[in-house]
Design a protein around this motif. Structure first.
Motif, short mmCIF file in Angstrom:
data_model
loop_
_atom_site.label_atom_id
_atom_site.label_comp_id
_atom_site.label_asym_id
_atom_site.label_seq_id
_atom_site.Cartn_x
_atom_site.Cartn_y
_atom_site.Cartn_z
N ASP A 266 0.78 -1.32 -0.31
CA ASP A 266 -0.17 -0.06 -0.60
C ASP A 266 1.12 1.37 -0.28
O ASP A 266 0.76 2.42 -0.97
CB ASP A 266 -0.99 -0.11 1.27
CG ASP A 266 -1.68 1.29 1.19
OD1 ASP A 266 -1.72 2.22 1.09
OD2 ASP A 266 -3.61 0.78 0.77
N PHE A 267 1.89 1.28 0.41
CA PHE A 267 3.10 2.42 0.20
C PHE A 267 3.82 2.40 -0.82
O PHE A 267 3.79 3.59 -1.26
CB PHE A 267 4.14 2.07 1.77
CG PHE A 267 4.58 3.27 2.43
CD1 PHE A 267 4.28 4.38 3.56
CD2 PHE A 267 6.33 3.30 1.35
CE1 PHE A 267 5.30 5.32 3.47
CE2 PHE A 267 6.90 4.60 2.18
CZ PHE A 267 6.57 5.08 3.21
N HIS A 268 3.48 1.41 -1.68
CA HIS A 268 4.26 1.66 -2.65
C HIS A 268 3.14 2.29 -3.50
O HIS A 268 3.68 3.31 -4.35
CB HIS A 268 4.56 -0.01 -3.09
CG HIS A 268 4.91 0.34 -4.76
ND1 HIS A 268 5.95 0.96 -4.85
CD2 HIS A 268 4.19 0.00 -6.43
CE1 HIS A 268 5.86 0.73 -6.49
NE2 HIS A 268 5.12 -0.06 -7.20
N HIS A 269 2.33 2.36 -3.78
CA HIS A 269 0.61 2.76 -4.59
C HIS A 269 1.19 3.76 -3.97
O HIS A 269 1.22 4.82 -4.66
CB HIS A 269 -0.11 2.33 -4.96
CG HIS A 269 -0.32 1.53 -5.52
ND1 HIS A 269 -1.18 1.40 -6.24
CD2 HIS A 269 0.08 -0.10 -5.61
CE1 HIS A 269 -1.19 0.15 -6.95
NE2 HIS A 269 -0.82 -0.90 -6.18
N LEU A 270 1.17 4.33 -2.76
CA LEU A 270 1.42 5.46 -2.15
C LEU A 270 2.05 6.70 -2.16
O LEU A 270 2.09 7.96 -2.43
CB LEU A 270 1.06 6.12 -0.78
CG LEU A 270 0.79 7.02 0.02
CD1 LEU A 270 -0.02 7.73 -0.01
CD2 LEU A 270 1.00 7.27 1.37
N LYS A 271 3.56 6.05 -2.32
CA LYS A 271 4.54 6.45 -2.64
C LYS A 271 5.57 6.41 -3.69
O LYS A 271 6.31 7.49 -4.28
CB LYS A 271 5.94 6.36 -1.39
CG LYS A 271 5.18 7.00 -0.16
CD LYS A 271 5.18 8.30 -0.29
CE LYS A 271 4.94 9.09 1.30
NZ LYS A 271 4.57 10.02 1.41
N PHE A 272 4.51 5.50 -4.87
CA PHE A 272 5.89 4.76 -6.09
C PHE A 272 7.34 4.32 -6.06
O PHE A 272 6.78 3.80 -6.89
CB PHE A 272 5.67 6.35 -6.47
CG PHE A 272 3.69 6.61 -7.73
CD1 PHE A 272 4.16 6.52 -8.56
CD2 PHE A 272 3.66 7.08 -6.45
CE1 PHE A 272 2.63 6.80 -9.58
CE2 PHE A 272 1.94 7.52 -7.42
CZ PHE A 272 1.56 6.91 -8.02
N ASN A 273 8.46 5.13 -5.34
CA ASN A 273 8.98 4.90 -5.48
C ASN A 273 10.17 4.00 -4.52
O ASN A 273 11.27 3.78 -4.07
CB ASN A 273 10.21 6.06 -6.12
CG ASN A 273 10.35 6.39 -4.16
OD1 ASN A 273 9.67 6.47 -3.60
ND2 ASN A 273 11.06 7.77 -4.49
N GLN A 274 9.07 3.23 -3.66
CA GLN A 274 9.15 2.18 -2.56
C GLN A 274 8.75 1.16 -2.48
O GLN A 274 7.48 0.58 -2.90
CB GLN A 274 8.77 2.90 -0.87
CG GLN A 274 10.04 4.47 -0.91
CD GLN A 274 11.04 4.26 -0.37
OE1 GLN A 274 11.16 3.44 0.93
NE2 GLN A 274 12.41 4.74 -0.75
N CYS A 275 9.29 0.08 -1.81
CA CYS A 275 8.67 -0.94 -1.27
C CYS A 275 8.00 -1.62 -3.23
O CYS A 275 7.39 -2.29 -2.88
CB CYS A 275 7.63 -0.79 -0.29
SG CYS A 275 7.30 -0.24 1.15
N TYR A 276 8.91 -1.96 -3.61
CA TYR A 276 9.15 -3.20 -4.96
C TYR A 276 8.32 -4.54 -5.00
O TYR A 276 8.38 -5.05 -5.87
CB TYR A 276 9.77 -2.69 -5.65
CG TYR A 276 9.98 -1.46 -6.01
CD1 TYR A 276 9.46 -0.61 -7.41
CD2 TYR A 276 10.96 -0.24 -5.64
CE1 TYR A 276 9.57 0.26 -7.80
CE2 TYR A 276 11.31 0.81 -6.37
CZ TYR A 276 10.44 1.75 -6.87
OH TYR A 276 10.75 2.87 -7.66
N GLY A 277 9.23 -5.31 -3.82
CA GLY A 277 8.90 -6.57 -3.58
C GLY A 277 7.63 -7.10 -2.97
O GLY A 277 6.97 -6.21 -3.21
#
Length: 322
Positions: A266-277
């Motif tokens: 969810d954080f990836h969708h919020l910030k785009f450039n974090q948590c890819y895996g």
């Protein structure tokens, strides 16, 4: 005096040895009892699933293509849409209210935009019927060539657990790097931007993606493990179902009790450039989770074992206080 101290020390040692010995005997007895119980249950369940599989195999007269499509397409598909059907009721109606209390991004999708939802459902169905299912055809022949896929003997539960670990590691590696690739500026605008139209995702968005991304980032990472391992169709059906439900949880937007934490993706969708895996192992090694680790979302990234939403027990810091 020295003799008295030695006696006390010796007495303490004897008491300690007696307590530890008794505790060791009790623990050993408990372990043996639990091991016997688990092994008994294991044997019973193993016999049940083996008998059920043989009945199913005979029902379809050993027609391997039919069995493969049912196991690799129908069962995971039903798991995906049944799980997401329940979530969509909450997304659209806001009921039951106890579920919406667990929303991660408060105030978002409350309720969800039905026009966007219809588009997401349409794209997800297209990806399933025109990409995922057709990709099962070459997979079927690869599995046939590899052997053992349709054996009348089911794999043992222990072996399935080994396979599950390998499947997960292969998916983590393939998904992480293909996901990083589609975030490249040359590809993001034309391919991955579609998936990121949802900054606050919902479950069905897990397969809402450009066809190219759905092939290389969603489908192949999940299919590769079973092909490498030459897995049984039952293992494939279980893995595909688990993968679809897990990715739905990662995108669902709710941090529900006892379910895996969706805070990471969810954080990836919020910030785009974090948590890819998926697992976060490669993000840690590559340093693509540093912002996440400094956030409140990281503190909430755990299995919720109470009924109190983590958004309440670990709230975001008010902007004025930052």
């Amino acid at each position: 005096v020295a003799c008295s101290q030695e006696e006390k020390l010796w007495g303490a040692m004897k008491i300690s040895a007696s307590v530890l010995g008794t505790a060791l005997l009790i623990v050993t007895a408990l372990v043996n009892s639990v091991s016997w119980y688990v092994q008994s249950m294991w044997d019973i369940l193993g016999h049940f699933w083996q008998t059920t599989w043989l009945k199913f195999y005979c029902l379809f007269e050993g027609k391997e293509s039919t069995i493969f499509l049912l196991g690799a397409a129908l069962v995971p598909g039903l798991a995906f849409w049944c799980f997401n059907g329940i979530l969509m009721v909450a997304d659209v109606t806001g009921k039951p209210s106890f579920i919406t209390r667990y929303r991660i991004q408060l105030g978002k999708n409350d309720p969800v935009d039905t026009k966007k939802l219809r588009q997401a459902i349409y794209t997800a169905l297209c990806n399933q019927f025109f990409i995922s299912f057709p990709m099962l055809l070459p997979m079927f022949y690869i599995m046939k060539w590899w052997g053992n896929t349709f054996s009348k003997d089911l794999p043992t539960f222990r072996w399935f657990l080994v396979e599950l670990i390998i499947f997960t590691l292969i998916e983590e590696i393939l998904f992480y790097y293909t996901h990083r690739v589609v975030h490249h500026p040359l590809l993001y605008k034309h391919i991955h931007k579609k998936h990121h139209e949802w900054t606050a995702p919902i479950g069905v968005v897990s397969i809402y993606a450009h066809p190219v991304e759905h092939i290389f980032s969603n489908t192949l990472p999940v299919m590769t493990g079973p092909m490498v391992m030459g897995s049984h169709i039952v293992s494939i059906a279980a893995w595909f179902s688990l993968a679809l439900v897990t990715t739905s949880i990662s995108h669902c937007g709710y941090h529900l009790p006892l379910l895996p934490s969706p805070e990471f993706h969810d954080f990836h969708h919020l910030k785009f450039n974090q948590c890819y895996g998926v697992l976060g192992v490669l993000d840690y090694l590559h340093g693509t989770d540093t912002v996440f680790r400094q956030s409140k979302a990281y503190e909430r990234h755990r299995v919720l074992l109470s009924l109190t939403p983590l958004s309440e027990s670990i709230p975001e810091v008010p902007k004025k206080a930052e």
